[in-house]
Design a protein around this motif. Sequence first.
Motif, PDB file in Angstrom:
ATOM      1  N   ILE A 104      -1.071  10.036  -8.049  1.00 44.13           N
ATOM      2  CA  ILE A 104      -0.756   9.060  -6.998  1.00 44.13           C
ATOM      3  C   ILE A 104      -1.916   8.089  -6.809  1.00 44.13           C
ATOM      4  N   SER A 105      -3.139   8.604  -6.849  1.00 43.36           N
ATOM      5  CA  SER A 105      -4.317   7.736  -6.716  1.00 43.36           C
ATOM      6  C   SER A 105      -4.371   6.715  -7.841  1.00 43.36           C
ATOM      7  N   ALA A 106      -4.069   7.159  -9.052  1.00 48.38           N
ATOM      8  CA  ALA A 106      -4.107   6.262 -10.213  1.00 48.38           C
ATOM      9  C   ALA A 106      -3.034   5.180 -10.115  1.00 48.38           C
ATOM     10  N   ILE A 107      -1.820   5.585  -9.747  1.00 44.26           N
ATOM     11  CA  ILE A 107      -0.731   4.608  -9.625  1.00 44.26           C
ATOM     12  C   ILE A 107      -1.059   3.607  -8.523  1.00 44.26           C
ATOM     13  N   ALA A 108      -1.615   4.088  -7.413  1.00 43.97           N
ATOM     14  CA  ALA A 108      -1.955   3.208  -6.294  1.00 43.97           C
ATOM     15  C   ALA A 108      -2.996   2.172  -6.705  1.00 43.97           C
ATOM     16  N   ALA A 109      -3.996   2.584  -7.479  1.00 41.11           N
ATOM     17  CA  ALA A 109      -5.017   1.634  -7.947  1.00 41.11           C
ATOM     18  C   ALA A 109      -4.406   0.597  -8.877  1.00 41.11           C
ATOM     19  N   GLN A 110      -3.498   1.054  -9.749  1.00 37.12           N
ATOM     20  CA  GLN A 110      -2.852   0.113 -10.669  1.00 37.12           C
ATOM     21  C   GLN A 110      -2.007  -0.906  -9.896  1.00 37.12           C
ATOM     22  N   LEU A 111      -1.276  -0.446  -8.890  1.00 38.61           N
ATOM     23  CA  LEU A 111      -0.461  -1.345  -8.079  1.00 38.61           C
ATOM     24  C   LEU A 111      -1.327  -2.311  -7.275  1.00 38.61           C
ATOM     25  N   ALA A 112      -2.482  -1.812  -6.817  1.00 36.82           N
ATOM     26  CA  ALA A 112      -3.389  -2.654  -6.037  1.00 36.82           C
ATOM     27  C   ALA A 112      -4.084  -3.691  -6.905  1.00 36.82           C
ATOM     28  N   GLY A 113      -4.138  -3.409  -8.207  1.00 36.36           N
ATOM     29  CA  GLY A 113      -4.860  -4.301  -9.112  1.00 36.36           C
ATOM     30  C   GLY A 113      -6.345  -4.290  -8.848  1.00 36.36           C
ATOM     31  N   SER A 114      -6.825  -3.162  -8.303  1.00 40.23           N
ATOM     32  CA  SER A 114      -8.226  -3.086  -7.897  1.00 40.23           C
ATOM     33  C   SER A 114      -8.623  -1.634  -7.695  1.00 40.23           C
ATOM     34  N   THR A 115      -9.917  -1.353  -7.850  1.00 41.72           N
ATOM     35  CA  THR A 115     -10.438  -0.022  -7.533  1.00 41.72           C
ATOM     36  C   THR A 115     -11.053   0.010  -6.140  1.00 41.72           C
ATOM     37  N   ASP A 116     -10.905  -1.066  -5.373  1.00 46.81           N
ATOM     38  CA  ASP A 116     -11.400  -1.074  -3.997  1.00 46.81           C
ATOM     39  C   ASP A 116     -10.683   0.030  -3.215  1.00 46.81           C
ATOM     40  N   PRO A 117     -11.412   0.991  -2.626  1.00 44.60           N
ATOM     41  CA  PRO A 117     -10.758   2.113  -1.939  1.00 44.60           C
ATOM     42  C   PRO A 117      -9.789   1.690  -0.839  1.00 44.60           C
ATOM     43  N   ALA A 118     -10.149   0.654  -0.086  1.00 44.18           N
ATOM     44  CA  ALA A 118      -9.255   0.206   0.985  1.00 44.18           C
ATOM     45  C   ALA A 118      -7.939  -0.306   0.414  1.00 44.18           C
ATOM     46  N   ALA A 119      -7.999  -1.020  -0.711  1.00 37.18           N
ATOM     47  CA  ALA A 119      -6.784  -1.528  -1.352  1.00 37.18           C
ATOM     48  C   ALA A 119      -5.949  -0.392  -1.920  1.00 37.18           C
ATOM     49  N   ILE A 120      -6.612   0.611  -2.492  1.00 37.67           N
ATOM     50  CA  ILE A 120      -5.900   1.781  -3.019  1.00 37.67           C
ATOM     51  C   ILE A 120      -5.196   2.508  -1.883  1.00 37.67           C
ATOM     52  N   ALA A 121      -5.918   2.707  -0.763  1.00 31.31           N
ATOM     53  CA  ALA A 121      -5.360   3.436   0.375  1.00 31.31           C
ATOM     54  C   ALA A 121      -4.085   2.787   0.894  1.00 31.31           C
ATOM     55  N   LYS A 122      -4.029   1.473   0.882  1.00 34.77           N
ATOM     56  CA  LYS A 122      -2.853   0.764   1.399  1.00 34.77           C
ATOM     57  C   LYS A 122      -1.620   0.954   0.512  1.00 34.77           C
ATOM     58  N   GLN A 123      -1.821   1.406  -0.716  1.00 39.29           N
ATOM     59  CA  GLN A 123      -0.706   1.601  -1.647  1.00 39.29           C
ATOM     60  C   GLN A 123      -0.225   3.050  -1.707  1.00 39.29           C
ATOM     61  N   ILE A 124      -1.043   4.006  -1.276  1.00 43.67           N
ATOM     62  CA  ILE A 124      -0.755   5.423  -1.544  1.00 43.67           C
ATOM     63  C   ILE A 124       0.570   5.881  -0.940  1.00 43.67           C
ATOM     64  N   VAL A 125       0.807   5.621   0.330  1.00 41.42           N
ATOM     65  CA  VAL A 125       2.071   6.061   0.935  1.00 41.42           C
ATOM     66  C   VAL A 125       3.248   5.390   0.253  1.00 41.42           C
ATOM     67  N   GLY A 126       3.117   4.103  -0.050  1.00 34.03           N
ATOM     68  CA  GLY A 126       4.199   3.371  -0.696  1.00 34.03           C
ATOM     69  C   GLY A 126       4.532   3.884  -2.078  1.00 34.03           C
ATOM     70  N   VAL A 127       3.546   4.449  -2.786  1.00 37.23           N
ATOM     71  CA  VAL A 127       3.794   5.011  -4.119  1.00 37.23           C
ATOM     72  C   VAL A 127       4.877   6.079  -4.065  1.00 37.23           C
ATOM     73  N   THR A 128       5.022   6.758  -2.929  1.00 33.12           N
ATOM     74  CA  THR A 128       5.948   7.890  -2.816  1.00 33.12           C
ATOM     75  C   THR A 128       7.280   7.519  -2.171  1.00 33.12           C
ATOM     76  N   ASN A 129       7.457   6.247  -1.800  1.00 31.08           N
ATOM     77  CA  ASN A 129       8.660   5.870  -1.053  1.00 31.08           C
ATOM     78  C   ASN A 129       9.269   4.554  -1.543  1.00 31.08           C
ATOM     79  N   ASP A 130      10.593   4.500  -1.556  1.00 36.82           N
ATOM     80  CA  ASP A 130      11.365   3.248  -1.635  1.00 36.82           C
ATOM     81  C   ASP A 130      10.976   2.297  -2.760  1.00 36.82           C
ATOM     82  N   GLY A 131      10.932   2.771  -3.967  1.00 45.62           N
ATOM     83  CA  GLY A 131      10.720   1.911  -5.122  1.00 45.62           C
ATOM     84  C   GLY A 131      11.592   2.396  -6.259  1.00 45.62           C
ATOM     85  N   GLN A 132      11.259   1.992  -7.465  1.00 52.86           N
ATOM     86  CA  GLN A 132      11.985   2.487  -8.632  1.00 52.86           C
ATOM     87  C   GLN A 132      11.481   3.885  -8.955  1.00 52.86           C
ATOM     88  N   ARG A 133      12.384   4.832  -8.956  1.00 46.72           N
ATOM     89  CA  ARG A 133      11.987   6.229  -9.126  1.00 46.72           C
ATOM     90  C   ARG A 133      11.455   6.474 -10.534  1.00 46.72           C
TER      91      ARG A 133
END
Length: 449
Positions: A104-133
């Motif tokens: 989940i951390s890896a996918i979140a960083a890829q979606l954020a397009g950044s390794t900035d922790p704050a940007a990764i954190a904003k993606q983590i919950v979304g990685v698990t909900n309401d997207g393409q399974r």
Amino acid sequence: MFKSRASRAATLAACATFLLATSACGTEEPEEAATQQVRLYGTDGNMLNSYPAELKDRAGLVDGMKGTTPLTPLPEDFKNRLRSVDPKLGDFLYSAEAYDAVVISAIAAQLAGSTDPAAIAKQIVGVTNDGQRCERVAECLTLARAGRDVEYRSVSLTRAGFTDAGEPSTASYGTLHFDGQRLNDGKTEFVGAGDESAASTKAPPKAKKQRGDQNDRSDGSPLVLGGLLSQTGDLALAYPPISAGTKLAIREINAAGGVLGEPVVWIDGDDGTNPAVAKATVARHVAQKVHVIIGASASGISRAVLPDVVRAGKVLFSPSNTDASLTELDDDGLYFRTAPPDSLQGRALADVILRDGPQKIAIVARKDSYGEGLQGTVRAELERAGIGGDRLKLLTYDPPADAKANPVDFGAGAKEIKDFGAEAVLVIGFAESAQVIRALADAGVQIRH
């Protein structure tokens, strides 16, 4: 005095005929038949194949012990992949949760397009909900690189995604049984808990599409993850499966092309099941520019280091924290966990105990946020089921500060439990809780096998 074979057969037949399920069957010592027997129960910290070894020459005391742990039926394919990392693996507790925390951390960083922790954190919950399974690492990363929102489902995350607080909205628990000093997989039962409607519906920031196969590192790549896991200390008995889960995830992420065009870097780290050790590890990770810290193993350790992690602006993502009160901590949106909170486990554990019909129950817990938190949750569930306060006894013990400290002395507590006449004893702890079971036996408590 020995009995003849015919006499013994007649005695056993009589017992079976009248269903006299007492210890008098097959013995000529009726005074033992009147002795109250106590059934032992455990939790995720001690329901492990490695736990009986903590009792050394008295390992047989665990036989008949039952308990619960966050556990989903693991596919054989996943177990085999874990064994390819650690061929000696004997337990799987939190291996799936550890694997998913890293992925989940890896996918979140890829979606954020950044390794900035704050940007990764904003993606983590979304990685698990309401997207393409998606269910496989390579598939999910391919979607993320294309800027597609994903809904990750895998070994520990099967029914629903994270809540707004960054933890599972649903969970699966296994009821485990010790037989022959090992967990009997044939007796394991699974039960679901939680509410799918509690999953977050908030949309994450728009995903960033990766440009080209390699980046110019303006995105901060490579992604660096640091371990904060119990390589030593009272929870070290749970380290092998968690370690195998993290290493398998790193291997499969990098085999799928890594994150942001670079292989993910993993830096080991010990939390020692000790706040001082964990704080020192966090400081080293901060100095080494780690972006996401995977851990801590114990809830109390995460509570102790979270202020340091938040101050440094890093993400703390635990595969095994279950203390329900962690949900409410002020974490600046930087703390997550794949393990479900004990508010869910407490219900499952109370149900396991109540099924056996005990009239008096003792709950013994290590004195920290995990132990006392789960103790309180189980107590509330038992009281809700009609077990009054006069039928419950709650005791705690101070866990050793470190490996050099004296072992737990539970002699006085064991005598209290014997005098109370408990029929069930729930032991909430880690490796050190073996001393509680030894003390019960030493006090003359007849443990039911």
